[in-house]
Write an enzyme that holds these catalytic residues in place. Structure first.
Site, short mmCIF file in Angstrom:
data_model
loop_
_atom_site.label_atom_id
_atom_site.label_comp_id
_atom_site.label_asym_id
_atom_site.label_seq_id
_atom_site.Cartn_x
_atom_site.Cartn_y
_atom_site.Cartn_z
N THR A 7 0.82 -1.21 0.00
CA THR A 7 0.00 0.00 0.00
C THR A 7 0.86 1.27 0.00
OG1 THR A 7 -1.46 1.27 1.46
CG2 THR A 7 -0.12 -0.39 2.51
N ASP A 8 0.28 2.36 -0.47
CA ASP A 8 0.98 3.65 -0.38
C ASP A 8 1.02 4.16 1.05
OD1 ASP A 8 -1.73 4.31 -0.09
OD2 ASP A 8 -1.73 5.89 -1.62
N GLU A 9 0.22 3.54 1.96
CA GLU A 9 0.14 4.04 3.33
C GLU A 9 1.45 3.84 4.09
OE1 GLU A 9 -3.54 3.16 5.36
OE2 GLU A 9 -4.58 2.93 3.47
N TYR B 245 -1.87 -0.77 11.00
CA TYR B 245 -1.97 -1.42 9.68
C TYR B 245 -0.77 -1.08 8.81
CZ TYR B 245 -3.26 -1.83 4.72
OH TYR B 245 -3.24 -2.10 3.38
N LYS C 121 2.27 -3.43 7.33
CA LYS C 121 2.54 -3.60 5.90
C LYS C 121 3.98 -3.16 5.58
CE LYS C 121 0.23 -4.75 2.93
NZ LYS C 121 -0.06 -6.09 2.36
N ASN D 69 -8.08 1.37 -3.32
CA ASN D 69 -8.88 0.72 -4.37
C ASN D 69 -10.36 0.83 -4.05
OD1 ASN D 69 -7.15 -2.08 -5.82
ND2 ASN D 69 -6.22 -0.29 -4.93
N LEU E 245 -14.51 2.93 3.12
CA LEU E 245 -15.29 4.16 2.91
C LEU E 245 -16.38 4.03 1.83
CD1 LEU E 245 -15.63 7.24 3.54
CD2 LEU E 245 -14.13 7.64 1.59
N ASP F 213 -12.86 11.99 14.74
CA ASP F 213 -11.83 11.59 13.78
C ASP F 213 -11.17 10.27 14.19
OD1 ASP F 213 -10.32 11.81 11.54
OD2 ASP F 213 -9.32 13.68 12.10
N PRO G 111 -8.03 8.19 15.23
CA PRO G 111 -6.75 8.57 15.87
C PRO G 111 -5.59 8.42 14.88
CG PRO G 111 -7.95 6.93 17.18
CD PRO G 111 -8.68 7.06 15.88
P1 NAD Z 1 -9.30 -7.79 2.14
O1 NAD Z 1 -9.26 -7.58 3.61
O2 NAD Z 1 -10.56 -7.55 1.39
O3 NAD Z 1 -8.86 -9.29 1.80
C1 NAD Z 1 -7.81 -9.93 2.46
C2 NAD Z 1 -7.93 -11.44 2.18
O4 NAD Z 1 -6.82 -12.08 2.81
C3 NAD Z 1 -9.20 -12.06 2.75
O5 NAD Z 1 -9.77 -12.92 1.78
C4 NAD Z 1 -8.71 -12.86 3.95
O6 NAD Z 1 -9.52 -13.98 4.22
C5 NAD Z 1 -7.31 -13.24 3.50
N1 NAD Z 1 -6.41 -13.51 4.62
C6 NAD Z 1 -6.25 -12.76 5.76
N2 NAD Z 1 -5.34 -13.34 6.55
C7 NAD Z 1 -4.90 -14.45 5.90
C8 NAD Z 1 -3.92 -15.45 6.21
N3 NAD Z 1 -3.24 -15.42 7.36
N4 NAD Z 1 -3.71 -16.44 5.31
C9 NAD Z 1 -4.42 -16.48 4.15
N5 NAD Z 1 -5.35 -15.58 3.81
C10 NAD Z 1 -5.58 -14.57 4.68
O7 NAD Z 1 -8.11 -6.90 1.58
P2 NAD Z 1 -7.96 -6.17 0.16
O8 NAD Z 1 -8.51 -4.82 0.27
O9 NAD Z 1 -8.39 -7.09 -0.92
O10 NAD Z 1 -6.38 -6.00 0.12
C11 NAD Z 1 -5.56 -7.05 -0.43
C12 NAD Z 1 -4.10 -6.63 -0.30
O11 NAD Z 1 -3.89 -5.41 -0.99
C13 NAD Z 1 -3.65 -6.40 1.15
O12 NAD Z 1 -2.33 -6.89 1.27
C14 NAD Z 1 -3.68 -4.89 1.30
O13 NAD Z 1 -2.73 -4.45 2.25
C15 NAD Z 1 -3.31 -4.46 -0.11
N6 NAD Z 1 -3.83 -3.15 -0.53
C16 NAD Z 1 -5.16 -2.85 -0.38
C17 NAD Z 1 -5.63 -1.61 -0.82
C18 NAD Z 1 -7.10 -1.25 -0.71
O14 NAD Z 1 -7.48 -0.09 -0.99
N7 NAD Z 1 -7.99 -2.16 -0.37
C19 NAD Z 1 -4.76 -0.69 -1.39
C20 NAD Z 1 -3.40 -1.03 -1.52
C21 NAD Z 1 -2.95 -2.27 -1.10
P1 TYD Z 2 -10.74 3.48 4.33
O1 TYD Z 2 -11.67 3.07 3.24
O2 TYD Z 2 -10.86 2.81 5.66
O3 TYD Z 2 -9.28 3.35 3.73
P2 TYD Z 2 -7.84 3.88 4.33
O4 TYD Z 2 -8.01 4.23 5.75
O5 TYD Z 2 -6.98 2.68 4.13
O6 TYD Z 2 -7.46 5.05 3.46
O7 TYD Z 2 -10.92 5.03 4.58
C1 TYD Z 2 -10.72 5.97 3.53
C2 TYD Z 2 -10.84 7.34 4.12
O8 TYD Z 2 -12.19 7.54 4.55
C3 TYD Z 2 -9.98 7.56 5.37
O9 TYD Z 2 -9.47 8.89 5.34
C4 TYD Z 2 -10.94 7.39 6.52
C5 TYD Z 2 -12.26 7.87 5.94
N1 TYD Z 2 -13.47 7.21 6.49
C6 TYD Z 2 -14.52 7.99 6.97
O10 TYD Z 2 -14.46 9.25 6.95
N2 TYD Z 2 -15.63 7.37 7.46
C7 TYD Z 2 -15.73 6.01 7.51
O11 TYD Z 2 -16.77 5.49 8.01
C8 TYD Z 2 -14.66 5.22 6.99
C9 TYD Z 2 -14.72 3.72 7.02
C10 TYD Z 2 -13.54 5.87 6.49
#
Ligand code: NAD
Ligand code: TYD
Length: 365
Positions: A145-147, A171, A175, A201, A211, A301, A303
């Site tokens: 992630t970019d985070e 988190y 990562k 994403n 969100l 907000d 934390p």
């Molecule tokens: P998600 O939480 O929707 O899915 C995670 C999946 O991993 C789930 O199916 C869960 O069952 C599985 N999992 C969790 N622990 C496990 C373990 N110990 N062994 C096997 N499987 C396990 O997450 P996502 O949003 O699809 O994100 C997928 C990846 O992409 C993550 O590594 C996340 O850090 C990264 N990522 C997500 C975003 C985003 O916006 N969602 C952006 C950048 C990077």
């Molecule tokens: P989120 O989808 O949890 O992704 P990330 O924290 O990984 O960026 O949240 C996106 C943004 O939206 C983040 O700045 C937190 C904010 N947010 C809210 O304002 N209200 C909500 O209920 C949620 C889940 C997130």
């Protein structure tokens, strides 16, 4: 010695996707299946975020198989690798929600750090035993992630591959740790690791704790739309199918030891995102009570809330010819329509223990 830098060779061996029943993983498995001839194997622990229904369309498909297990279970992963002999692994498996990491960080340490470490070690053992040619084409793609780069001010240049790591949440810290491990396994042991760092994403199959799907779900349910703080935090948004295409490009032509920053060139404040969701819903599913914007509520907000993320995608554009195809507006409309058309999916997902999460996260705000 000829160095094989492309994954095109040896298409008989499958690729293994960990976390392939989650949001991005499932989209990736479906996208891979639609675009590539190579078989694909999914490994997933099926935590609250994993949902096999996401892969229902591949249930009887001979080019896909599913294994239920944990990336941290060495015996299980070892036997799976020797059975399926993958030519690449894409590691999506993680705990992924910042708010959950704040209220309970331990699972994040267990899966994102210890789990990734164990997976890297088990994969290294497998990779070390491969014949020379298979060793050269093998890839371990670690999805991140970019985070991990922390928070930008309004004036700062977007993150790129050289940005210093400065994670702020449990988190992002977990990562970041996993990225460091993956990078070190390349540097020290030569494991052909590639890391991708992607922005936020959105799209189909995203768990409605994040969100965009949370706001769509709450709007339709007539519930408050909880905006944290002043709502002026900025995220860069990428439609999930564009992320999947980027990962396919990195697997095909990305270089081991390299990092690729991926983003949608769509910086938006959270409030802008919520307004746009309401406006699209007002058009697609007008409410008798007037605009969904009336449901917006400002709540306490998060934390340590990061103020801004943004990504410079010059490297992946130039090196691999990838660029995002969806604009935020087109991607969001597709997403809203998907959730409208798949309300049973959401109802299924939000049943049970997810209700407890809503109580824990929002009742004290
Ligand atoms: P998600 O939480 O929707 O899915 C995670 C999946 O991993 C789930 O199916 C869960 O069952 C599985 N999992 C969790 N622990 C496990 C373990 N110990 N062994 C096997 N499987 C396990 O997450 P996502 O949003 O699809 O994100 C997928 C990846 O992409 C993550 O590594 C996340 O850090 C990264 N990522 C997500 C975003 C985003 O916006 N969602 C952006 C950048 C990077
Ligand atoms: P989120 O989808 O949890 O992704 P990330 O924290 O990984 O960026 O949240 C996106 C943004 O939206 C983040 O700045 C937190 C904010 N947010 C809210 O304002 N209200 C909500 O209920 C949620 C889940 C997130």
């Amino acid at each position: 010695m000829a160095v094989v830098t492309s994954l095109r060779a040896d298409e008989n061996h499958p690729i293994l996707v960990t976390g392939g029943a989650g949001f991005i993983g499932a989209n990736f498995v479906l996208d891979w299946h639609a675009n590539e001839p190579t078989p694909i194997v999914t490994l997933d622990k099926l935590t609250y975020a994993g949902n096999l229904h996401n892969l229902a369309s591949l249930q009887a498909n001979e080019r896909h198989s599913f294994f239920h297990g944990d990336i941290g279970d060495v015996e299980f992963v070892r036997s799976l690798l020797s059975k399926i002999k993958p030519r690449a692994i894409v590691n999506f498996a993680a705990e992924s929600h910042v708010d959950r990491s704040i209220l309970g960080p331990e699972d994040f340490i267990t899966t994102n750090i210890v789990g990734t470490f164990r997976l890297l070690e088990t994969v290294r053992e497998y990779w070390t035993g491969l014949p020379h040619r298979d060793k050269d084409v093998f890839r371990f793609l670690h999805v991140s992630t970019d985070e991990v780069y922390g928070s930008l001010s309004a004036e700062s240049a977007p993150f790129n591959e050289a940005s210093p790591y400065s994670p702020n949440s449990p988190y992002s810290a977990s990562k970041a740790a996993s990225d460091h491990l993956a990078r070190a396994w390349h540097h020290t042991y030569g494991l052909p690791v590639i890391i991708t760092n992607c922005s936020n994403n959105y799209g189909p199959y995203q768990f409605p704790e994040k969100l965009i799907p949370l706001m769509i779900h709450h709007a339709l349910a007539g519930k408050p739309l909880p905006v944290y703080g002043d709502g002026l935090q900025i995220r860069d948004w990428l439609y999930v199918t564009d992320h999947c295409a980027a990962i396919r490009a990195v697997l095909r032509d990305g270089l081991p030891g390299h990092t690729y920053a991926i983003g949608g060139d769509s910086e938006k404040s959270n409030l802008d995102v919520v307004h746009t969701i309401c406006d699209v819903l007002d058009q697609e599913r007008p409410s008798a009570n007037g605009s969904y914007r009336q449901q917006i509520t400002f709540v306490a907000d998060r934390p340590g809330h990061d103020r801004r993320y943004a990504v410079n995608t010059a490297k992946i554009r130039q090196a691999l010819g990838w660029h995002p195809r969806e604009s935020f507006e087109s991607g969001l409309r597709k997403t809203v329509r998907w959730y409208l058309d798949n309300s049973a999916w959401t109802e299924d997902v939000v049943a049970g223990s997810y209700r407890d999460w809503l109580g824990r996260n929002y009742s004290a705000r």
